[in-house]
Design a protein around this motif. Structure first.
Motif, short mmCIF file in Angstrom:
data_model
loop_
_atom_site.label_atom_id
_atom_site.label_comp_id
_atom_site.label_asym_id
_atom_site.label_seq_id
_atom_site.Cartn_x
_atom_site.Cartn_y
_atom_site.Cartn_z
N ASP A 1 48.52 41.85 46.36
CA ASP A 1 48.50 42.48 45.78
C ASP A 1 49.48 43.13 45.18
O ASP A 1 50.28 44.59 44.33
N GLU A 2 51.43 42.67 45.89
CA GLU A 2 52.51 43.33 45.46
C GLU A 2 53.84 42.73 44.20
O GLU A 2 54.02 41.01 44.96
N PRO A 3 54.69 42.97 43.31
CA PRO A 3 54.90 41.73 42.59
C PRO A 3 55.88 40.95 44.15
O PRO A 3 56.41 41.19 44.91
N GLY A 4 55.54 39.53 44.01
CA GLY A 4 56.26 38.78 44.25
C GLY A 4 55.50 38.04 45.48
O GLY A 4 56.31 37.23 46.23
N GLU A 5 54.63 38.56 46.16
CA GLU A 5 53.43 38.01 47.25
C GLU A 5 53.03 37.12 46.77
O GLU A 5 52.33 36.65 45.60
N ILE B 1 35.93 37.56 43.17
CA ILE B 1 36.46 38.25 44.56
C ILE B 1 37.99 37.46 44.50
O ILE B 1 38.98 38.48 44.77
N VAL B 2 38.35 36.19 43.97
CA VAL B 2 39.11 36.01 43.96
C VAL B 2 40.22 37.29 42.79
O VAL B 2 41.56 37.23 43.45
N VAL B 3 39.43 36.93 41.72
CA VAL B 3 40.35 38.08 40.97
C VAL B 3 40.78 39.57 41.06
O VAL B 3 41.66 40.03 41.16
N GLU B 4 39.31 39.66 41.60
CA GLU B 4 39.65 41.54 42.18
C GLU B 4 40.07 41.46 43.23
O GLU B 4 41.53 42.73 43.40
N THR B 5 39.87 41.25 44.19
CA THR B 5 39.85 41.70 45.58
C THR B 5 41.96 41.00 46.16
O THR B 5 42.09 41.17 46.29
N CYS B 6 41.04 39.40 45.72
CA CYS B 6 42.59 38.32 46.37
C CYS B 6 43.92 39.04 45.25
O CYS B 6 45.10 39.13 46.19
N ALA B 7 43.65 38.59 44.20
CA ALA B 7 44.81 38.80 43.24
C ALA B 7 45.45 40.40 43.09
O ALA B 7 46.33 40.35 42.04
N ALA B 8 44.22 41.15 43.13
CA ALA B 8 44.21 42.44 42.49
C ALA B 8 45.07 42.63 40.80
O ALA B 8 46.06 43.43 40.71
N VAL B 9 44.00 41.72 39.89
CA VAL B 9 44.22 41.58 38.70
C VAL B 9 43.91 42.99 37.95
O VAL B 9 42.58 43.50 38.02
N GLU B 10 44.43 43.56 36.95
CA GLU B 10 44.99 44.71 35.98
C GLU B 10 44.21 44.84 35.13
O GLU B 10 45.06 43.28 34.42
N PRO B 11 44.17 45.67 34.24
CA PRO B 11 43.45 45.19 32.29
C PRO B 11 45.00 44.93 32.23
O PRO B 11 46.12 46.02 32.40
N GLY B 12 45.26 44.25 31.30
CA GLY B 12 46.78 44.18 30.41
C GLY B 12 47.45 42.95 31.01
O GLY B 12 48.69 42.77 30.52
N GLU B 13 47.32 42.76 32.51
CA GLU B 13 48.46 41.80 32.57
C GLU B 13 47.92 40.34 32.32
O GLU B 13 46.81 40.17 31.81
N ASP B 14 49.07 39.58 32.54
CA ASP B 14 49.20 38.20 31.59
C ASP B 14 49.10 37.96 33.33
O ASP B 14 49.68 37.12 33.93
N VAL B 15 47.62 36.52 33.00
CA VAL B 15 47.44 35.66 34.38
C VAL B 15 47.08 34.31 33.62
O VAL B 15 47.71 33.98 32.54
N LEU B 16 47.88 33.84 34.87
CA LEU B 16 48.36 32.05 34.26
C LEU B 16 47.15 31.77 35.23
O LEU B 16 47.99 31.37 36.77
N VAL B 17 46.64 30.35 34.75
CA VAL B 17 45.50 29.85 36.19
C VAL B 17 46.21 28.43 35.78
O VAL B 17 45.82 28.08 34.23
N VAL B 18 47.13 27.84 36.74
CA VAL B 18 47.00 26.64 36.58
C VAL B 18 46.60 25.76 37.31
O VAL B 18 46.20 26.17 38.65
N THR B 19 45.44 24.54 36.97
CA THR B 19 45.14 23.91 37.44
C THR B 19 45.35 22.24 36.61
O THR B 19 46.31 22.36 35.99
#
Length: 325
Positions: A172-176, A12-30
């Motif tokens: 789901d939009e740049p800079g959001e 849900i976090v990745v698909e609905t909330c962050a709207a991650v698409e294939p090939g995008e650079d995703v950084l998980v900071v923890t």
């Protein structure tokens, strides 16, 4: 905890909330206190065929502190940044800079495996989004807010020329930016305009306080807190402020409402208490990430349970119940 259910929440976090698409650079900071949740989120992003990097740092001392410089540098290269951390970096310069570069940012503070399985994460984000955006628009259109409560709150806030922000749980939009699981609309008050008495009777998720055992009362003059009274919670706040010795920490930085129907009560979960449906809260400290001009070394939020919120005389929240939907 059921790993299958945890992965459902991470998806849900990745698909609905962050709207991650294939090939995008995703950084998980923890950090090491929330690393188990971060691993679930990274795995869910990997299942979306994203290019996933996870970076781990020591937990920050206070909410609002900056991440490590190497982490901040990595954030500048990401399309999507998801931050399961023990202390919020939402109000940091690093997050502001990454957003300016077009990164979508999803904040997750003090998330546990249990919070991936139940609670506010399972809200209807798309369904609530129009109401969240309408609330933000009402903030934008208003020149003054007044907040009252049965506990004794009576405070006015200048909003002239400031834009409201909608954080509907979706970026789901740049800079959001959005924070989970808040579903929150907020605005940065005009510096120097907030005056009155505020009695916080709900929760203070930051500073390891949580659900309030006794009310915390603050007097506010010309946009800054001039006194804080109450029990141990009030003393904790006073001690943190004294430690920092910076006038910016007293700044009334944010006026916000929680709008997540799946968060009906304050329960001590950091994100739940921000999103608790019908609460009004003030952020104190940094406002520059929200449209204000103040940057402070520490930022925290404090909640009222039964507020009435008026915008230019129109009641939009009556004893914790929204009037426009």
């Amino acid at each position: 905890m059921d790993s299958v259910q945890e992965m459902k929440g991470a998806s849900i976090v990745v698909e609905t909330c962050a709207a991650v698409e294939p090939g995008e650079d995703v950084l998980v900071v923890t950090d090491w206190k929330v690393a188990d949740v971060a691993e679930r989120v990274a795995a869910a992003a990997n299942e979306r065929d994203a290019n996933v990097t996870m970076t781990m740092m020591d937990p920050r001392e206070y909410d609002g502190n900056e991440p490590e410089e190497t982490v901040a540098a990595a954030m500048m290269e990401a399309d999507v940044i998801i931050t399961p951390v023990h202390r919020s970096i939402t109000h940091s310069s690093a997050v502001a800079a990454a957003k300016d570069e077009g990164a979508r940012v999803v904040s997750m503070v003090k998330f546990t495996g249990e919070q991936l399985v139940r609670g506010g994460l399972y809200a209807d984000y798309e369904g609530m989004r129009p109401y969240c955006e309408e609330m933000a628009e009402k903030f934008s259109e208003a020149s003054e807010a007044r907040i009252t409560s049965p506990q004794g709150t009576d405070v006015t806030v200048g909003l002239e020329g400031r834009d409201g922000n909608a954080h509907p749980g979706i970026a789901d939009e740049p800079g959001e930016f959005t924070a989970l699981v808040h579903i929150e609309a907020n605005i940065a008050p005009v510096e120097g305009t907030t005056n009155g008495t505020v009695v916080f009777d709900g929760a203070i998720p930051n500073l390891d306080i949580g659900v309030l055992e006794s009310p915390v009362e603050m007097e506010i003059e010309d946009g800054s807190v001039t006194s804080v009274e109450g029990g141990a919670e009030a003393q904790r706040i006073a001690d943190v402020w004294e430690e920092h010795d910076d006038p910016a920490v007293y700044n009334i930085a944010q006026l916000a409402v929680g709008m997540n129907p799946e968060c009906p009560e304050f329960n001590g979960w950091f994100s739940n208490d921000h999103g608790r449906y019908g609460n009004v809260h003030f952020g104190i400290g940094t406002s520059s990430n929200l449209g204000g001009t103040t940057r402070a070394p520490v930022h925290f939020d404090a909640m009222m349970a039964e507020p009435t919120l008026e915008l230019d005389g129109e009641v939009v929240l009556d004893d914790g119940e929204f009037t426009f939907f």
